[in-house]
Design an enzyme around this catalytic site. Sequence first.
Site, mmCIF file in Angstrom:
data_model
loop_
_atom_site.group_PDB
_atom_site.id
_atom_site.type_symbol
_atom_site.label_atom_id
_atom_site.label_comp_id
_atom_site.label_asym_id
_atom_site.label_seq_id
_atom_site.Cartn_x
_atom_site.Cartn_y
_atom_site.Cartn_z
ATOM 1 N N HIS A 117 0.816 -1.258 -0.044
ATOM 2 C CA HIS A 117 -0.079 -0.030 -0.108
ATOM 3 C C HIS A 117 0.918 1.220 -0.118
ATOM 4 O O HIS A 117 2.276 1.286 0.364
ATOM 5 C CB HIS A 117 -0.974 0.049 1.183
ATOM 6 C CG HIS A 117 -1.974 -1.083 0.999
ATOM 7 N ND1 HIS A 117 -3.022 -1.167 1.920
ATOM 8 C CD2 HIS A 117 -2.366 -1.991 0.186
ATOM 9 C CE1 HIS A 117 -3.753 -2.161 1.562
ATOM 10 N NE2 HIS A 117 -3.265 -2.748 0.632
ATOM 11 N N GLU A 119 0.943 3.959 1.974
ATOM 12 C CA GLU A 119 1.266 4.283 3.332
ATOM 13 C C GLU A 119 2.397 3.356 3.688
ATOM 14 O O GLU A 119 3.429 3.816 4.143
ATOM 15 C CB GLU A 119 0.199 4.110 4.334
ATOM 16 C CG GLU A 119 -1.227 4.883 3.959
ATOM 17 C CD GLU A 119 -2.326 3.637 3.283
ATOM 18 O OE1 GLU A 119 -3.474 4.019 3.571
ATOM 19 O OE2 GLU A 119 -1.763 3.195 2.311
ATOM 20 N N CYS A 178 -5.973 1.486 5.509
ATOM 21 C CA CYS A 178 -6.460 -0.044 5.958
ATOM 22 C C CYS A 178 -6.031 -0.345 7.338
ATOM 23 O O CYS A 178 -5.144 0.374 7.703
ATOM 24 C CB CYS A 178 -6.072 -1.116 4.935
ATOM 25 S SG CYS A 178 -4.474 -1.672 5.088
ATOM 26 N N CYS A 196 -2.156 -0.948 7.416
ATOM 27 C CA CYS A 196 -1.444 0.252 7.223
ATOM 28 C C CYS A 196 -1.633 1.242 8.839
ATOM 29 O O CYS A 196 -0.633 1.776 9.071
ATOM 30 C CB CYS A 196 -1.700 1.241 6.273
ATOM 31 S SG CYS A 196 -1.171 0.373 4.589
#
Length: 167
Positions: free
Chosen positions: A86, A88, A114, A117
């Site tokens: 992801h 992040e 999410c 993260c």
Amino acid sequence: MKTSGGKEHIRPDWDHYFMQIAEVVAKRSTCMRRHIGAVIVKDRRILTTGYNGAPSGLAHCLETGCLRDKQGIPSGTRHELCRALHSEMNAIIQAAQYGVSTRDSTLYCTHQPCSVCTRMIINAGITRVVYTGDYPDPFAMELFRESQIELIRLDAKIKPEEASVPL
């Protein structure tokens, strides 16, 4: 304020400025489902950026196809079944690779992080998260509440001139 050419100059506030940068970063995404960008900022200075895509040196989903689509995995679930990191995660990993502290920083992300993260954000010492798009992960929201990280959903519908600051 008018420019020398007579056009109106719109200067965004800091949150909208960094969010616009996150939106540009998202354009580098190689995910077939969502293009997400992240920017980590401290003292109004960009520390790192990240977008969602496969680990460095590995084939991207654009080349291999989407594993999650092939297996019918709905968004917001089974995060471990994906080639991509992801945005992040990539931004936090970039900080780690280059020895940049993320303590007391702000993460700007084009979508709500999410739960995976969010746990990384908590342990990275990030104290503020600003995002625009929704993501279907209610557990992440519970983690944010418990951690007391400031979480701000920036209204993407606000016109730049409404979020501008005086020159």
